[in-house]
Design a protein around this motif. Structure first.
Motif, mmCIF file in Angstrom:
data_model
loop_
_atom_site.group_PDB
_atom_site.id
_atom_site.type_symbol
_atom_site.label_atom_id
_atom_site.label_comp_id
_atom_site.label_asym_id
_atom_site.label_seq_id
_atom_site.Cartn_x
_atom_site.Cartn_y
_atom_site.Cartn_z
ATOM 1 N N ASN A 36 -1.053 -19.249 14.084
ATOM 2 C CA ASN A 36 0.158 -18.457 14.296
ATOM 3 C C ASN A 36 -0.089 -16.976 14.042
ATOM 4 O O ASN A 36 0.388 -16.115 14.796
ATOM 5 C CB ASN A 36 1.282 -18.967 13.390
ATOM 6 C CG ASN A 36 2.057 -20.113 14.009
ATOM 7 O OD1 ASN A 36 2.977 -19.907 14.787
ATOM 8 N ND2 ASN A 36 1.682 -21.336 13.675
ATOM 9 N N VAL A 37 -0.831 -16.666 13.006
ATOM 10 C CA VAL A 37 -1.141 -15.266 12.699
ATOM 11 C C VAL A 37 -1.968 -14.653 13.834
ATOM 12 O O VAL A 37 -1.699 -13.539 14.297
ATOM 13 C CB VAL A 37 -1.900 -15.155 11.362
ATOM 14 C CG1 VAL A 37 -2.402 -13.726 11.145
ATOM 15 C CG2 VAL A 37 -1.005 -15.573 10.205
ATOM 16 N N VAL A 38 -2.965 -15.405 14.295
ATOM 17 C CA VAL A 38 -3.819 -14.915 15.374
ATOM 18 C C VAL A 38 -3.008 -14.701 16.651
ATOM 19 O O VAL A 38 -3.160 -13.686 17.347
ATOM 20 C CB VAL A 38 -4.974 -15.901 15.627
ATOM 21 C CG1 VAL A 38 -5.758 -15.496 16.875
ATOM 22 C CG2 VAL A 38 -5.905 -15.949 14.430
ATOM 23 N N MET A 39 -2.121 -15.651 16.973
ATOM 24 C CA MET A 39 -1.326 -15.531 18.193
ATOM 25 C C MET A 39 -0.348 -14.355 18.112
ATOM 26 O O MET A 39 -0.150 -13.634 19.095
ATOM 27 C CB MET A 39 -0.562 -16.826 18.457
ATOM 28 C CG MET A 39 -1.436 -18.010 18.879
ATOM 29 S SD MET A 39 -2.417 -17.701 20.365
ATOM 30 C CE MET A 39 -4.030 -17.357 19.631
ATOM 31 N N VAL A 40 0.265 -14.153 16.965
ATOM 32 C CA VAL A 40 1.175 -13.007 16.811
ATOM 33 C C VAL A 40 0.418 -11.701 16.978
ATOM 34 O O VAL A 40 0.872 -10.777 17.666
ATOM 35 C CB VAL A 40 1.885 -13.069 15.439
ATOM 36 C CG1 VAL A 40 2.608 -11.755 15.167
ATOM 37 C CG2 VAL A 40 2.883 -14.217 15.405
ATOM 38 N N CYS A 41 -0.770 -11.607 16.355
ATOM 39 C CA CYS A 41 -1.588 -10.399 16.505
ATOM 40 C C CYS A 41 -1.965 -10.178 17.963
ATOM 41 O O CYS A 41 -1.918 -9.052 18.474
ATOM 42 C CB CYS A 41 -2.847 -10.511 15.649
ATOM 43 S SG CYS A 41 -2.559 -10.467 13.867
ATOM 44 N N SER A 42 -2.324 -11.255 18.644
ATOM 45 C CA SER A 42 -2.695 -11.145 20.049
ATOM 46 C C SER A 42 -1.524 -10.646 20.892
ATOM 47 O O SER A 42 -1.693 -9.787 21.765
ATOM 48 C CB SER A 42 -3.177 -12.512 20.556
ATOM 49 O OG SER A 42 -3.456 -12.479 21.926
ATOM 50 N N LEU A 43 -0.339 -11.157 20.617
ATOM 51 C CA LEU A 43 0.837 -10.725 21.380
ATOM 52 C C LEU A 43 1.159 -9.255 21.122
ATOM 53 O O LEU A 43 1.482 -8.508 22.054
ATOM 54 C CB LEU A 43 2.032 -11.609 21.015
ATOM 55 C CG LEU A 43 2.009 -13.026 21.593
ATOM 56 C CD1 LEU A 43 3.008 -13.925 20.873
ATOM 57 C CD2 LEU A 43 2.314 -13.005 23.090
ATOM 58 N N TRP A 44 1.076 -8.833 19.865
ATOM 59 C CA TRP A 44 1.405 -7.443 19.562
ATOM 60 C C TRP A 44 0.396 -6.475 20.161
ATOM 61 O O TRP A 44 0.713 -5.322 20.449
ATOM 62 C CB TRP A 44 1.505 -7.230 18.050
ATOM 63 C CG TRP A 44 2.821 -7.684 17.504
ATOM 64 C CD1 TRP A 44 3.058 -8.747 16.698
ATOM 65 C CD2 TRP A 44 4.105 -7.089 17.751
ATOM 66 N NE1 TRP A 44 4.406 -8.867 16.431
ATOM 67 C CE2 TRP A 44 5.076 -7.866 17.057
ATOM 68 C CE3 TRP A 44 4.526 -5.993 18.497
ATOM 69 C CZ2 TRP A 44 6.438 -7.561 17.093
ATOM 70 C CZ3 TRP A 44 5.890 -5.693 18.528
ATOM 71 C CH2 TRP A 44 6.821 -6.478 17.827
ATOM 72 N N LEU A 45 -0.840 -6.938 20.371
ATOM 73 C CA LEU A 45 -1.858 -6.085 20.967
ATOM 74 C C LEU A 45 -1.664 -5.907 22.470
ATOM 75 O O LEU A 45 -2.374 -5.109 23.086
ATOM 76 C CB LEU A 45 -3.248 -6.658 20.691
ATOM 77 C CG LEU A 45 -3.799 -6.420 19.279
ATOM 78 C CD1 LEU A 45 -5.078 -7.205 19.070
ATOM 79 C CD2 LEU A 45 -4.048 -4.926 19.047
ATOM 80 N N LEU A 46 -0.738 -6.655 23.065
ATOM 81 C CA LEU A 46 -0.472 -6.487 24.494
ATOM 82 C C LEU A 46 -0.073 -5.052 24.823
ATOM 83 O O LEU A 46 -0.391 -4.533 25.901
ATOM 84 C CB LEU A 46 0.632 -7.440 24.948
ATOM 85 C CG LEU A 46 0.241 -8.912 25.106
ATOM 86 C CD1 LEU A 46 1.471 -9.756 25.400
ATOM 87 C CD2 LEU A 46 -0.787 -9.081 26.220
ATOM 88 N N GLY A 47 0.614 -4.414 23.899
ATOM 89 C CA GLY A 47 1.049 -3.036 24.117
ATOM 90 C C GLY A 47 -0.102 -2.050 24.183
ATOM 91 O O GLY A 47 0.048 -0.938 24.692
ATOM 92 N N ALA A 48 -1.279 -2.449 23.687
ATOM 93 C CA ALA A 48 -2.442 -1.561 23.693
ATOM 94 C C ALA A 48 -3.261 -1.679 24.968
ATOM 95 O O ALA A 48 -4.319 -1.072 25.081
ATOM 96 C CB ALA A 48 -3.326 -1.871 22.482
ATOM 97 N N GLY A 49 -2.796 -2.489 25.919
ATOM 98 C CA GLY A 49 -3.494 -2.598 27.184
ATOM 99 C C GLY A 49 -3.860 -4.005 27.584
ATOM 100 O O GLY A 49 -4.139 -4.261 28.745
#
Length: 363
Positions: A36-49
């Motif tokens: 869950n932590v990894v998936m949340v981080c991955s989703l939030w990084l969508l804004g970086a490209g």
């Protein structure tokens, strides 16, 4: 194209209730929390490209598959699918195009089969990793934006991926989350996403039930009224610019040398050509992944691409829901750039894999 894998039918120590809820290989709590932590981080990084976000997403699920790899057995369809995918990757690697664009496209291509493999191997326990992350991320990052066609909600394909995951959950609250996701897809006024959602839904509907027709008529009537009154874009016919771009690229492909027709112009060539258009900043891409594969990988790549879809659908054919989910993804690629939406592809792959595993005959 698709490197599908089928989980072995060996029983384990879990109880029948656990198996029905989570699948054949329940995950330990610590791994669910880390996921869950990894998936949340991955989703939030969508804004970086998106590149880092998709890399994290792909690596995590590849490691999950490797971790459970001892329980795998390969079907004939999986072997054929793997060979097709390997052939397409080899064609991209040795063909024209910039190195980082090749890596990007290869990464996009494996998202769906990796998700499918994870869903078939691990089962519904995958939902405990993906769904909470989406449920946390989407309400915090979603917003309406103004266009010349009215207000639209962003993230239509993430909501569509959440809807696909909800279609295979047995959690009681799953129907509520599915309803919210469906409403969000409608509010995005993205027509191809709405069509894909309807195809997905058709995999769950029991058409032989009288209640299906009675309730369905009321739901369709209410939805039609809401769309006509509040979501006019879904009913509009207008020139989006796609046809103009498609004609230009079709003319380029027809006039190209024979080598380019058979092997393609190379990964990244579509965006490179489109960058010379004045409208590229607003349009962004070709909005047709099937045509894109023909243009960038040629006739050989298009044949591998099409054959891969046929093999993948044939492998999951015992499950109507799984077939509908995969078909819904294929449909979105007709007028959008779904191949770039890694999280959407992963969600649909996992959902299709879970449905295939759940509906497959055991014995």
């Amino acid at each position: 194209m698709m490197d599908q894998v089928v989980a072995s039918t060996q029983t384990n120590v879990s109880t029948p209730d656990q198996t029905a809820t989570y699948g054949v290989n329940p995950l330990p709590v610590w791994l669910v929390l880390v996921g869950n932590v990894v998936m949340v981080c991955s989703l939030w990084l969508l804004g970086a490209g998106g590149m880092a976000a998709k890399l994290i997403l792909l690596v995590f699920w590849l490691l999950m598959i490797v971790g459970f790899g001892g329980r795998l057995r390969f079907s004939g369809g999986a072997v054929v699918g793997g060979l097709l995918l390997g052939g397409l990757m080899a064609l991209l690697t040795t063909g024209n195009g910039v190195g980082h664009e090749k890596i990007r496209l290869i990464g996009n291509l494996v998202m769906l089969p990796v998700g499918l493999a994870g869903g078939m191997l691990i089962g519904r326990d995958c939902l405990r990793v993906m769904m909470p992350a989406l449920v946390v991320y989407l309400p915090l990052s979603s917003s309406f934006y103004l266009t010349h066609e009215g207000m639209r909600l962003n993230h239509p394909f993430l909501f569509l991926g959440l809807f696909a995951l909800c279609s295979v959950t047995v959690w009681r609250g799953g129907k509520v989350v599915a309803g919210i996701a469906a409403l969000a897809v409608l509010l995005s006024q993205t027509r191809i996403a709405v069509l894909a959602m309807m195809i997905n839904l058709a995999g769950r509907v029991r058409f032989s039930s009288i209640w299906t027709w009675m309730v369905g008529f009321c739901v369709i009537a209410a939805t039609a009224w809401m769309v006509a009154d509040h979501l006019p874009r879904l009913l509009m016919t207008h020139g989006s610019g796609r046809l103009s771009f498609w004609r230009d690229f079709a003319d380029m492909w027809i006039a190209a040398p024979t080598t380019h027709k058979w092997l393609g112009f190379g990964a990244g060539s579509v965006e490179d050509i489109l960058s010379g258009y004045a409208s590229f900043a607003s349009f962004g891409a070709l909005h047709n992944d099937h045509f894109r594969m023909l243009f960038e990988t040629g006739i050989i790549g298009a044949v591998l691409w099409g054959a891969g879809w046929l093999v993948m659908i044939a492998v999951v054919r015992p499950s109507r829901l799984s077939m509908c989910i995969l078909l819904s993804v294929m449909v979105t690629m007709v007028t959008d750039n779904s191949l770039n939406y890694g999280h959407y592809l992963m969600c649909c792959g996992i959902a299709a894999g879970i449905a295939a595993q759940t509906d497959a005959p055991h014995g």
